[in-house]
Design a protein around this motif. Sequence first.
Motif, PDB file in Angstrom:
ATOM      1  N   GLN A 302       0.825  -1.206   0.000  1.00 15.65           N
ATOM      2  CA  GLN A 302       0.000   0.000   0.000  1.00 15.65           C
ATOM      3  C   GLN A 302       0.862   1.259   0.000  1.00 15.65           C
ATOM      4  O   GLN A 302       0.591   2.226  -0.719  1.00 15.65           O
ATOM      5  CB  GLN A 302      -0.918   0.001   1.226  1.00 15.65           C
ATOM      6  CG  GLN A 302      -1.896   1.166   1.246  1.00 15.65           C
ATOM      7  CD  GLN A 302      -2.801   1.109   2.467  1.00 15.65           C
ATOM      8  OE1 GLN A 302      -2.491   0.453   3.452  1.00 15.65           O
ATOM      9  NE2 GLN A 302      -3.921   1.782   2.402  1.00 15.65           N
ATOM     10  N   SER A 303       1.932   1.237   0.789  1.00 14.69           N
ATOM     11  CA  SER A 303       2.823   2.392   0.832  1.00 14.69           C
ATOM     12  C   SER A 303       3.564   2.568  -0.491  1.00 14.69           C
ATOM     13  O   SER A 303       3.750   3.696  -0.966  1.00 14.69           O
ATOM     14  CB  SER A 303       3.838   2.220   1.972  1.00 14.69           C
ATOM     15  OG  SER A 303       4.774   3.259   1.974  1.00 14.69           O
ATOM     16  N   ALA A 306       1.214   4.012  -3.128  1.00 14.74           N
ATOM     17  CA  ALA A 306       0.864   5.409  -2.866  1.00 14.74           C
ATOM     18  C   ALA A 306       1.957   6.360  -3.340  1.00 14.74           C
ATOM     19  O   ALA A 306       1.688   7.549  -3.541  1.00 14.74           O
ATOM     20  CB  ALA A 306       0.601   5.607  -1.384  1.00 14.74           C
ATOM     21  N   ALA A 366      -4.628   2.936  -2.761  1.00 16.16           N
ATOM     22  CA  ALA A 366      -3.555   3.173  -1.786  1.00 16.16           C
ATOM     23  C   ALA A 366      -3.500   4.631  -1.346  1.00 16.16           C
ATOM     24  O   ALA A 366      -3.020   4.926  -0.243  1.00 16.16           O
ATOM     25  CB  ALA A 366      -2.217   2.773  -2.396  1.00 16.16           C
ATOM     26  N   SER A 367      -3.998   5.529  -2.175  1.00 17.25           N
ATOM     27  CA  SER A 367      -3.935   6.953  -1.832  1.00 17.25           C
ATOM     28  C   SER A 367      -5.044   7.374  -0.888  1.00 17.25           C
ATOM     29  O   SER A 367      -5.048   8.519  -0.437  1.00 17.25           O
ATOM     30  CB  SER A 367      -4.015   7.800  -3.110  1.00 17.25           C
ATOM     31  OG  SER A 367      -5.261   7.602  -3.761  1.00 17.25           O
TER      32      SER A 367
END
Length: 572
Positions: A302-303, A306, A366-367
């Motif tokens: 996820q990071s 993003a 993810a954002s």
Amino acid sequence: MRPSAAAGRSGAVMRTAVVGLVLVGVALGPPLAAALRPLRERVASAGAASSAGLWGDEHAFFKRDDNDIGPYSWNITGTYKGSWAFAGATNGSSRFLEFVKSKGDSVLELLSTPTKISGVHYVQGSITFHDVIDNAHDHGLAQIRLEGVYIWPFRQLRIVANSGADGEPLQEEDYFLSNPYHLLRIFSSQVFQESSEEKNRRKNSLTYDMEKHCNTEIAAKVVRVSSNPNDGEHEKYRLEGLMESPAVDDDGECFSPILLNATSLNVEVYYNKAVNYTLMVTFISFLQVLLLIRQMEHSNTQSGAAKVSILMIGQQAIMDAYLCLLHLTAGILVESLFNAFATAAFFKFVVFSIFEMRYLLAIWKASRPLNSGEGWEIMRRELSVLYSRFYGILLGGILLMYELHNFLRPLLLLMYSFWVPQIVTNVIKDTRKPLHPQYILGMTVTRLAIPLYIFGCPSNFMRIEPDKKWCIAVTAFMGIQAAVLLLQHYLGSRCFIPRQILPEKYCYHRKVEDSTNQPIDCVICMTTIDLTQRTSEYMVAPCEHIFHSGCLQRWMDIKMECPTCRRSLPPA
């Protein structure tokens, strides 16, 4: 009566009149053969043509080639490339002084249609003269539309181009609706349209003056020549003839008689060029799929997702969607090449609709981690907004390029700035290694392949004039973007920005005073942290929780929050 209907009736009358005149000449014999000769016959041109073995004998027009008579007539449809030259030393006319050169290259494009009369074909086409004008800005081009008849038993071709005494130029009609060589040229001219300045220049060019003031007449003989083994079953023809152009107002001649010499092109070679191009596009699409998979694996958390700019991926997806539509349109237009272009369009469809759109959704999700626990209705509403924006920009871009087609090449240069949003995102968020170096280099090279072929290859199948300056500009522009991304990857996202203008950055490697003398464990690896070592060996979060440097960096690649208290962490 509407102009289109009047033009259609006048074209039919012209066709009937030309065919009828030739047949009457054949029926009555040699006395009318001279009448079918060019109207203003010059002794010098006749002597030159006689020495070439073309028109010395008045009865040559009706001399049958009994050694090559078969049940089927030749099909002379195709493109003929060769040369032109004045029969005399120079142009002896005072009307068109622009003809400063005495010879050059010529291209003759013909479409032959059988008529109800056996052995007689109705012919339409055009002839283009190159190197006519010694002017670099005008490219030395002159093009004339033609129509006439081809009498197969005598191998004779008689074609004329008469714009009429009213001075109206010939209408731009499409005479080549069955040949992919011409269809793809029409397609490319509509997609990569010339600028308004070039159009205005052509309206004032020699071509329009010739159509307005001249009656062009060509008498030629078409013979079949032996083909090379590489030509396969393709029949090769040679055209030799004489072109004269008396003025419409009977005031002299437009230019001196011109000798034409041209040979037909092998259309199979052109087919192979188009097929090889589609194979190149298919291979490039396959490489782009592999690069996208590599990048998705690089940012599978996820990071990591993003950190990637959604504008960068969206811009590339829109470019692939445009390429898909263009190749599909070309395949529909040229039915004989449909399979090749449809394959290229399918692979481009796979790239943008499956992989790039999937990656786009992963970046979007993810954002917005704080909203991931909301209900399905809210997420579906936001997804609808995302898709609406994407396809709205896609359709709006088509309309924008249609309205601004005179500035198509600057627009293409703007579209190839898709790395810029990622560069800006790296600077703003101070992200660490959002893109894999292989993805940066691979996408830069594969994205450049198609525009460099279209605008840089001299023998591209679309027959677009090469533009070296634009090719150098787009290559340098893409190279600079890729170089900046690689510098950000290895030296830091803000390596090229002066420190004086950068905002204050949180320092994770600060000294911690241990007054309790109690061991501190890293909650990530569950081992003791030695605070007496160098500060680069451990990291202190804003919430005062301490971790090993390697442990926290790996954690921040997955989540940008403290492992202990879940507080948001600033970029490292």
